[in-house]
Design a protein around this motif. Structure first.
Motif, PDB file in Angstrom:
ATOM      1  N   ARG A 270       0.841  -1.210   0.000  1.00 12.86           N
ATOM      2  CA  ARG A 270       0.000   0.000   0.000  1.00 12.86           C
ATOM      3  C   ARG A 270       0.872   1.255   0.000  1.00 12.86           C
ATOM      4  N   ARG A 274       0.927   4.181  -2.913  1.00 12.71           N
ATOM      5  CA  ARG A 274       0.728   5.621  -2.653  1.00 12.71           C
ATOM      6  C   ARG A 274       1.931   6.433  -3.146  1.00 12.71           C
ATOM      7  N   GLY A 277       1.756   6.877  -6.833  1.00 13.68           N
ATOM      8  CA  GLY A 277       0.739   7.865  -7.175  1.00 13.68           C
ATOM      9  C   GLY A 277       1.242   9.286  -7.007  1.00 13.68           C
ATOM     10  N   ARG A 315      -9.534  -3.376 -14.839  1.00 18.78           N
ATOM     11  CA  ARG A 315      -9.305  -2.252 -13.933  1.00 18.78           C
ATOM     12  C   ARG A 315      -7.844  -1.826 -13.989  1.00 18.78           C
ATOM     13  N   ALA A 319      -4.419   2.729 -10.229  1.00 16.03           N
ATOM     14  CA  ALA A 319      -5.282   3.868  -9.908  1.00 16.03           C
ATOM     15  C   ALA A 319      -5.325   4.081  -8.400  1.00 16.03           C
ATOM     16  N   LEU A 320      -5.354   5.347  -7.986  1.00 15.33           N
ATOM     17  CA  LEU A 320      -5.377   5.641  -6.555  1.00 15.33           C
ATOM     18  C   LEU A 320      -6.761   5.427  -5.953  1.00 15.33           C
ATOM     19  N   THR A 321      -7.783   5.549  -6.777  1.00 14.41           N
ATOM     20  CA  THR A 321      -9.144   5.322  -6.287  1.00 14.41           C
ATOM     21  C   THR A 321      -9.381   3.822  -6.122  1.00 14.41           C
ATOM     22  N   PRO A 322      -9.701   3.360  -4.927  1.00 18.18           N
ATOM     23  CA  PRO A 322      -9.894   1.920  -4.726  1.00 18.18           C
ATOM     24  C   PRO A 322     -11.106   1.398  -5.489  1.00 18.18           C
ATOM     25  N   GLY A 323     -10.945   0.228  -6.066  1.00 18.09           N
ATOM     26  CA  GLY A 323     -12.041  -0.408  -6.776  1.00 18.09           C
ATOM     27  C   GLY A 323     -12.814  -1.335  -5.853  1.00 18.09           C
TER      28      GLY A 323
END
Length: 419
Positions: A270, A274, A277, A315, A319-323
């Motif tokens: 994680r 980050r 990103g 996906r 991407a920083l937005t969690p799916g």
């Protein structure tokens, strides 16, 4: 090495060299763009010349390095002696690390270096066929303990630390065989693939293994270290364990043991996600973000402990937005146990929660989400050991004593019929 393995290394080296040169070029361009922008429109003619010269120079370097890697690979292939890369310990370790770091890339770019999920005995792959299994396991019993290793590991990882303790031949598998009559079956697989892909492979392998085992199987115990525990859970989920449509082998699973498994994800992955990103926000550091994004999809799955194919299909994993994330419950019909380690000697203190075993915190190891999605491990099925690290869980006397105690103290009852 075999000729195809040498060729695979050469292709991989060429890809890495060309990609590295491209990232350097992008870094150079990002810095140059900011410098020229600071000067203003007056620098535009100089910028045009600079960009053209830089592009031409880096293209030449990429071509030269790629050609050099190809030439070196061709020359090395002519001297290849035909010995498998995994015939020696250093080769096995290198292949395991390479598969863990870039296993998805290997499958497409250098398939000769990519591992399949296989049963291993004395380092050699054993075909899952009755005659081959009978020869490899001449004293095979009707109780099987299947060992699933973690990221960048091999089946030899289950010997971790044995030499330092003066017991080079001692492993959990050997002890379970001597104490409880369980036949140890060790696997090796490509840990850089999606966990759900390895779960599918494990489902297929266990179905074939139970069908081809020399004697009727009455009992299966799954023991997974780190990522291996997630692969085992994914296989049980995919096989429909606990449902009427479940694959036959799941009805034989009486116990599972996960050792330092990041059921809720790994903080290190994680943190890297980050960091990538943040680096991607600026043109000067964007190439570094692209380098970080090259880590395998298996590693990226560790971010949240992703077990289901639908959670990553189509996906952007960076991407920083969690799916979406599918909560997968424990397999119904078996007992499930956890052994977790903490660097702190007090496994219940604040420092233990902070440091965990170096890679996995206690809450992740026992699936404690704090809500209704938490994994249903009974309190007496979770054992905490202080003063140990993540890799000590592979082969430590204190870990084995707890596993043995759980497997000895099992409720009596009729064993499942052979499907």
């Amino acid at each position: 090495m075999r000729t195809d393995e040498v060729a695979g290394v050469a292709r991989l080296a060429g890809t890495a060299l060309r990609g590295g040169t491209r990232r350097i070029a992008e870094l150079h361009q990002g810095i140059a763009d900011r410098a020229f922008a600071a000067v203003g429109p007056v620098a535009q003619p100089v910028k045009v010349v600079h960009d053209a010269v830089a592009a031409l120079s880096y293209a030449g370097v990429r071509t030269g390095l790629g050609a050099g890697a190809w030439a070196a690979g061709t020359a090395a292939a002519l001297r290849a002696d035909g010995t498998d890369l995994d015939a020696v310990r250093a080769g096995r370790v290198a292949q395991a690390i390479l598969n863990g770091a870039h296993g998805d890339l290997l499958r497409s770019e250098a398939p000769s270096l990519a591992l399949d999920m296989t049963v291993r005995v004395a380092g050699r792959a054993v075909p899952v066929e009755r005659d081959a299994l009978r020869a490899a396991f001449p004293d095979g019993t009707d109780r099987i303990a299947v060992f699933v290793h973690g990221l960048t590991e091999t089946e030899a990882s289950w010997c971790y630390g044995a030499g330092r303790r003066g017991e080079p031949g001692s492993t959990f598998g050997a002890r379970l065989r001597a104490d409880l009559g369980l036949t140890p079956v060790y696997l090796r697989y490509n840990t850089g693939l999606h966990i759900s892909d390895n779960g599918r492979a494990l489902d297929d392998l266990l179905a074939a293994l139970v069908d081809a085992w020399p004697v009727d199987v009455a009992d299966v115990v799954l023991i997974g270290h780190s990522m291996g525990g997630l692969v085992a859970r994914s296989a049980l989920h995919r096989a429909g364990g606990g449902t009427e449509e479940a694959h036959g082998w799941t009805r034989l699973v009486r116990d599972t043991v996960t050792l330092g498994t990041p059921h809720l994800g790994a903080p290190l992955e994680r943190a890297v996600h980050r960091l990538a990103g943040r680096l991607a926000r600026l043109p000067e550091t964007r190439p570094l973000a692209r380098l970080l994004s090259l880590r395998s999809v298996g590693i990226k799955d560790l971010r949240r402990g992703t077990l289901v194919e639908g959670d990553w299909t189509d996906r952007d994993l960076d991407a920083l937005t969690p799916g979406p994330h599918t909560s997968v419950p424990l397999h119904d019909g078996a007992r499930h146990f956890v052994v977790l380690a903490t660097l702190s000697r007090n496994p219940s203190g604040r420092l233990a929660d902070l440091l965990g075993d170096l890679l996995v915190p206690p809450r992740s190891a026992c699936g404690d989400t704090g809500d209704d999605d938490r994994l249903a491990f009974p309190p007496d099925h979770v054992h905490r050991l202080g003063g140990l690290n993540h890799f000590d869980l592979l082969n430590h006397p204190r870990v084995y004593e707890r596993i043995r105690a759980w497997l000895v103290d099992r409720p009596e009852g009729p064993r499942p019929a052979q499907p």
